[in-house]
Design an enzyme around this catalytic site. Structure first.
Site, PDB file in Angstrom:
ATOM      1  N   ASP A  96       0.650  -1.157   0.058  1.00 19.48           N
ATOM      2  CA  ASP A  96       0.239   0.051  -0.124  1.00 19.48           C
ATOM      3  C   ASP A  96       0.968   0.834  -0.257  1.00 19.48           C
ATOM      4  O   ASP A  96       2.171   1.725   0.632  1.00 19.48           O
ATOM      5  CB  ASP A  96      -0.550  -0.270   0.959  1.00 19.48           C
ATOM      6  N   HIS A 153       4.763  -7.751   0.276  1.00 26.10           N
ATOM      7  CA  HIS A 153       4.408  -8.793  -0.158  1.00 26.10           C
ATOM      8  C   HIS A 153       4.944  -8.788  -1.801  1.00 26.10           C
ATOM      9  O   HIS A 153       5.688  -7.829  -2.735  1.00 26.10           O
ATOM     10  CB  HIS A 153       2.920  -9.093  -0.962  1.00 26.10           C
ATOM     11  N   SER A 260       8.375   3.770   5.359  1.00 28.79           N
ATOM     12  CA  SER A 260       9.818   3.711   4.521  1.00 28.79           C
ATOM     13  C   SER A 260       9.221   3.275   3.188  1.00 28.79           C
ATOM     14  O   SER A 260       7.840   4.253   2.463  1.00 28.79           O
ATOM     15  CB  SER A 260      10.619   2.683   4.722  1.00 28.79           C
TER      16      SER A 260
END
Length: 294
Positions: A96, A153, A260
């Site tokens: 995201d 992911h 980050s």
């Protein structure tokens, strides 16, 4: 530094140059691990309110479900809230956040922000053999803000071949500083993960930042701390060999304790990014990232 920025902006940039990054980051990591009961839960509630976090997506939606701030920050999501793109020729977004930059690696240069570039070989810790595989390839940089889901992911199925821990600075990686601190991503601490995939070699880099107290992977656990001050490299077996680490498309591969950036690299003529992706596009893990070049 851009001469058009205001005096206040210059002060903000200067502040980050003199900030005791490692001291602040160690303190943040220590605080985020503390289990202070009602105090911890109150801090989590304030954070949820300030950043307007949708806790209905989380597997555990109540602040009381988390014993530490770190446990809340890397909260898992409920099944189904991030569906994985099922196109067999497609790759999915790893996290995201927002697209900071994307495009072609110009020989050995990647764009960081308008007017600012950084070097591919520097990003890859001086590994000329590795960087040669990605010259004129494709890259995408995804910025994770404090409000975002902070697990990372796999864009596609892959077999891990190498992991490199690179010590470095801990500058904040927010968009403002990306525009004003040269070579930011190749200066900051990072964990470089090299995978073999059906789309050719792929690198997924987890970049550290101020108060990003640790980076972890699913196969090695917490990578930092400690911060040894020197490059460390791990090699892994090829697919089909004993001990090989293979991950599926959409499978979790790592996480950040506080926000980050993730950088993905692909070899030349292997993938073509989805046309809806541009600088500053808001993205969610699992959505279409790219298609295989046919």
């Amino acid at each position: 530094m851009d001469k058009t920025i205001t005096y206040f902006d210059k002060l903000k940039v200067a502040f980050h140059y003199v900030l005791p990054q490692f001291l602040v980051t160690r303190a943040a990591g220590w605080l985020a691990e503390k289990q202070w009961g009602a105090v911890t839960h109150a801090i989590i509630r304030l954070f949820i309110k300030k950043y307007r976090i949708n806790m209905q997506e989380a597997l555990y939606s109540d602040a009381k479900d988390y014993v530490s701030f770190n446990q809340f920050f890397i909260r898992p999501l409920r099944d189904g809230v991030r569906p994985i793109n099922q196109d067999p020729d497609g790759l999915c977004l790893p996290a995201d956040g927002r697209v900071s930059q994307l495009g072609t690696i110009e020989e050995d240069r990647l764009i960081q922000a308008k007017g600012h570039y950084f070097n591919l070989t520097d990003l890859l810790a001086g590994d000329f053999e590795l960087s040669e595989q990605f010259k004129n390839g494709q890259f995408i940089t995804t910025y994770l803000s404090p409000r975002d889901y902070h697990r990372v992911h796999m864009p596609c199925a892959g077999t891990l071949r190498q992991m490199i821990y690179v010590p470095g600075e801990l500058y904040s990686v927010n968009p403002f500083l990306a525009e004003h601190i040269p070579h930011l991503f190749s200066r900051n601490e990072r964990v470089i993960c090299v995978f073999e995939t059906e789309f050719g070699p792929m690198v997924q880099i987890l970049v550290g930042a101020t108060i990003t107290a640790s980076i972890s992977t699913v196969w090695a656990g917490v990578i930092n701390p400690p911060r040894p001050g020197e490059i460390q490299t791990w090699h892994y077996p090829a697919q089909g060999e004993s001990g090989a680490i293979s991950l599926e498309k959409g499978q979790e591969m790592g996480s950040f304790r506080l926000g980050s950036t993730v950088i993905n690299l692909f070899a030349q003529n292997q993938v073509e990014f989805a046309p809806y992706l541009h600088q500053d596009t808001a993205v969610r893990m699992g959505e279409l990232l790219a298609h295989k070049v046919k």
